[in-house]
Design a protein around this motif. Structure first.
Motif, PDB file in Angstrom:
ATOM      1  N   ASP A  20      80.060   4.630  61.260  1.00  0.00           N
ATOM      2  CA  ASP A  20      79.422   5.682  62.042  1.00  0.00           C
ATOM      3  C   ASP A  20      80.441   6.697  62.555  1.00  0.00           C
ATOM      4  OD1 ASP A  20      76.912   4.642  61.676  1.00  0.00           O
ATOM      5  OD2 ASP A  20      76.943   3.484  63.529  1.00  0.00           O
ATOM      6  N   GLU A  21      81.630   6.238  62.875  1.00  0.00           N
ATOM      7  CA  GLU A  21      82.659   7.136  63.384  1.00  0.00           C
ATOM      8  C   GLU A  21      83.077   8.167  62.340  1.00  0.00           C
ATOM      9  OE1 GLU A  21      84.017   7.379  66.497  1.00  0.00           O
ATOM     10  OE2 GLU A  21      82.407   6.002  67.033  1.00  0.00           O
ATOM     11  N   LEU A  22      82.976   7.805  61.073  1.00  0.00           N
ATOM     12  CA  LEU A  22      83.338   8.709  60.001  1.00  0.00           C
ATOM     13  C   LEU A  22      82.473   9.963  60.014  1.00  0.00           C
ATOM     14  CD1 LEU A  22      85.001   9.218  57.419  1.00  0.00           C
ATOM     15  CD2 LEU A  22      83.202   8.032  56.171  1.00  0.00           C
ATOM     16  N   TRP A  23      81.189   9.821  60.315  1.00  0.00           N
ATOM     17  CA  TRP A  23      80.253  10.939  60.279  1.00  0.00           C
ATOM     18  C   TRP A  23      80.049  11.589  61.640  1.00  0.00           C
ATOM     19  CZ3 TRP A  23      79.631  12.705  55.706  1.00  0.00           C
ATOM     20  CH2 TRP A  23      79.744  11.844  54.619  1.00  0.00           C
ATOM     21  N   ARG A  24      80.672  11.097  62.636  1.00  0.00           N
ATOM     22  CA  ARG A  24      80.510  11.629  63.978  1.00  0.00           C
ATOM     23  C   ARG A  24      81.221  12.977  64.108  1.00  0.00           C
ATOM     24  NH1 ARG A  24      81.484   8.328  69.520  1.00  0.00           N
ATOM     25  NH2 ARG A  24      80.613   9.934  70.818  1.00  0.00           N
ATOM     26  N   ARG A  25      80.565  13.920  64.775  1.00  0.00           N
ATOM     27  CA  ARG A  25      81.134  15.247  64.963  1.00  0.00           C
ATOM     28  C   ARG A  25      81.198  15.546  66.448  1.00  0.00           C
ATOM     29  NH1 ARG A  25      77.991  18.901  60.604  1.00  0.00           N
ATOM     30  NH2 ARG A  25      79.466  20.449  61.300  1.00  0.00           N
ATOM     31  N   ASP A  26      82.115  16.413  66.833  1.00  0.00           N
ATOM     32  CA  ASP A  26      82.268  16.786  68.235  1.00  0.00           C
ATOM     33  C   ASP A  26      81.403  17.978  68.626  1.00  0.00           C
ATOM     34  OD1 ASP A  26      84.096  14.778  68.731  1.00  0.00           O
ATOM     35  OD2 ASP A  26      85.800  16.018  68.158  1.00  0.00           O
ATOM     36  N   GLU A  27      80.598  18.475  67.701  1.00  0.00           N
ATOM     37  CA  GLU A  27      79.762  19.629  67.990  1.00  0.00           C
ATOM     38  C   GLU A  27      78.580  19.242  68.873  1.00  0.00           C
ATOM     39  OE1 GLU A  27      78.570  21.219  64.269  1.00  0.00           O
ATOM     40  OE2 GLU A  27      80.628  21.614  63.643  1.00  0.00           O
ATOM     41  N   ILE A  28      78.097  20.228  69.611  1.00  0.00           N
ATOM     42  CA  ILE A  28      76.899  20.034  70.417  1.00  0.00           C
ATOM     43  C   ILE A  28      75.717  19.930  69.469  1.00  0.00           C
ATOM     44  CG2 ILE A  28      75.365  21.100  72.103  1.00  0.00           C
ATOM     45  CD1 ILE A  28      77.849  22.465  73.281  1.00  0.00           C
ATOM     46  N   GLU A  29      74.893  18.902  69.648  1.00  0.00           N
ATOM     47  CA  GLU A  29      73.743  18.708  68.770  1.00  0.00           C
ATOM     48  C   GLU A  29      72.677  19.758  69.036  1.00  0.00           C
ATOM     49  OE1 GLU A  29      72.183  14.798  68.406  1.00  0.00           O
ATOM     50  OE2 GLU A  29      74.152  13.898  68.717  1.00  0.00           O
ATOM     51  N   SER A  30      71.891  20.023  68.033  1.00  0.00           N
ATOM     52  CA  SER A  30      70.815  20.992  68.136  1.00  0.00           C
ATOM     53  C   SER A  30      69.755  20.497  69.125  1.00  0.00           C
ATOM     54  CB  SER A  30      70.176  21.178  66.759  1.00  0.00           C
ATOM     55  OG  SER A  30      68.983  21.904  66.866  1.00  0.00           O
ATOM     56  N   PRO A  31      69.151  21.414  69.886  1.00  0.00           N
ATOM     57  CA  PRO A  31      68.069  21.025  70.796  1.00  0.00           C
ATOM     58  C   PRO A  31      66.726  20.855  70.083  1.00  0.00           C
ATOM     59  CG  PRO A  31      68.502  23.355  71.021  1.00  0.00           C
ATOM     60  CD  PRO A  31      69.542  22.812  70.066  1.00  0.00           C
ATOM     61  N   CYS A  32      66.715  21.002  68.763  1.00  0.00           N
ATOM     62  CA  CYS A  32      65.480  20.890  67.987  1.00  0.00           C
ATOM     63  C   CYS A  32      64.829  19.523  68.199  1.00  0.00           C
ATOM     64  CB  CYS A  32      65.772  21.091  66.504  1.00  0.00           C
ATOM     65  SG  CYS A  32      64.296  20.957  65.472  1.00  0.00           S
ATOM     66  N   ILE A  33      63.515  19.538  68.466  1.00  0.00           N
ATOM     67  CA  ILE A  33      62.764  18.287  68.608  1.00  0.00           C
ATOM     68  C   ILE A  33      61.700  18.170  67.522  1.00  0.00           C
ATOM     69  CG2 ILE A  33      63.224  18.041  71.076  1.00  0.00           C
ATOM     70  CD1 ILE A  33      60.365  19.112  71.575  1.00  0.00           C
ATOM     71  N   LYS A  34      61.849  18.987  66.489  1.00  0.00           N
ATOM     72  CA  LYS A  34      60.988  18.968  65.299  1.00  0.00           C
ATOM     73  C   LYS A  34      59.527  19.326  65.606  1.00  0.00           C
ATOM     74  CE  LYS A  34      63.938  15.905  62.631  1.00  0.00           C
ATOM     75  NZ  LYS A  34      65.130  16.228  63.325  1.00  0.00           N
ATOM     76  N   ILE A  35      59.336  20.180  66.594  1.00  0.00           N
ATOM     77  CA  ILE A  35      58.043  20.814  66.859  1.00  0.00           C
ATOM     78  C   ILE A  35      58.316  22.307  66.685  1.00  0.00           C
ATOM     79  CG2 ILE A  35      56.206  21.257  68.523  1.00  0.00           C
ATOM     80  CD1 ILE A  35      56.943  18.609  69.860  1.00  0.00           C
ATOM     81  N   CYS A  36      58.290  22.749  65.458  1.00  0.00           N
ATOM     82  CA  CYS A  36      58.760  24.095  65.118  1.00  0.00           C
ATOM     83  C   CYS A  36      57.582  25.056  64.960  1.00  0.00           C
ATOM     84  CB  CYS A  36      59.593  24.037  63.845  1.00  0.00           C
ATOM     85  SG  CYS A  36      60.959  22.862  63.968  1.00  0.00           S
ATOM     86  N   VAL A  37      57.172  25.632  66.074  1.00  0.00           N
ATOM     87  CA  VAL A  37      56.077  26.600  66.083  1.00  0.00           C
ATOM     88  C   VAL A  37      56.529  27.753  66.963  1.00  0.00           C
ATOM     89  CG1 VAL A  37      53.677  27.024  66.736  1.00  0.00           C
ATOM     90  CG2 VAL A  37      54.353  24.778  65.849  1.00  0.00           C
ATOM     91  N   ILE A  38      56.509  28.953  66.415  1.00  0.00           N
ATOM     92  CA  ILE A  38      56.920  30.123  67.183  1.00  0.00           C
ATOM     93  C   ILE A  38      55.722  30.653  67.965  1.00  0.00           C
ATOM     94  CG2 ILE A  38      57.869  32.464  67.072  1.00  0.00           C
ATOM     95  CD1 ILE A  38      59.856  30.207  66.354  1.00  0.00           C
ATOM     96  N   HIS A  39      55.866  30.739  69.272  1.00  0.00           N
ATOM     97  CA  HIS A  39      54.814  31.234  70.151  1.00  0.00           C
ATOM     98  C   HIS A  39      54.621  32.731  69.879  1.00  0.00           C
ATOM     99  CE1 HIS A  39      52.772  32.380  73.863  1.00  0.00           C
ATOM    100  NE2 HIS A  39      52.443  31.112  73.979  1.00  0.00           N
ATOM    101  N   PRO A  40      53.385  33.182  69.674  1.00  0.00           N
ATOM    102  CA  PRO A  40      53.161  34.578  69.282  1.00  0.00           C
ATOM    103  C   PRO A  40      53.540  35.604  70.347  1.00  0.00           C
ATOM    104  CG  PRO A  40      51.073  33.478  69.706  1.00  0.00           C
ATOM    105  CD  PRO A  40      52.143  32.429  69.759  1.00  0.00           C
TER     106      PRO A  40
END
Length: 78
Positions: free
Chosen positions: A2-22
């Protein structure tokens, strides 16, 4: 392993509810704009952190419901 794939970047806030409010033009899941979502991969850690800090301030933008029975009654009586 797991450490091999670990990154120091801030993770995306995406929660997989991808709908753009009109009206607000923000994603109803993560509250980012389309431009912010598209730019996420190119943002510096500082830019990502600043955006993450801003998102809670946008939470109220989608709270008001316009539909349903209450919405119809308000339009009828208004």
């Amino acid at each position: 392993m797991d450490e091999l794939w670990r990154r120091d970047e801030i993770e995306s806030p995406c929660i997989k509810i991808c709908v753009i409010h009109p009206e607000t033009r923000l994603c109803t899941g993560c509250l980012r704009s389309i431009d912010e979502i598209a730019a996420w991969g190119r943002m510096s850690p500082e830019e990502r952190h600043a955006l993450i800090e801003e998102l809670p301030n946008r939470a109220g933008a989608h709270r008001k419901r316009r539909g349903g029975r209450n919405g119809r009654m308000a339009r009828r009586d208004g």
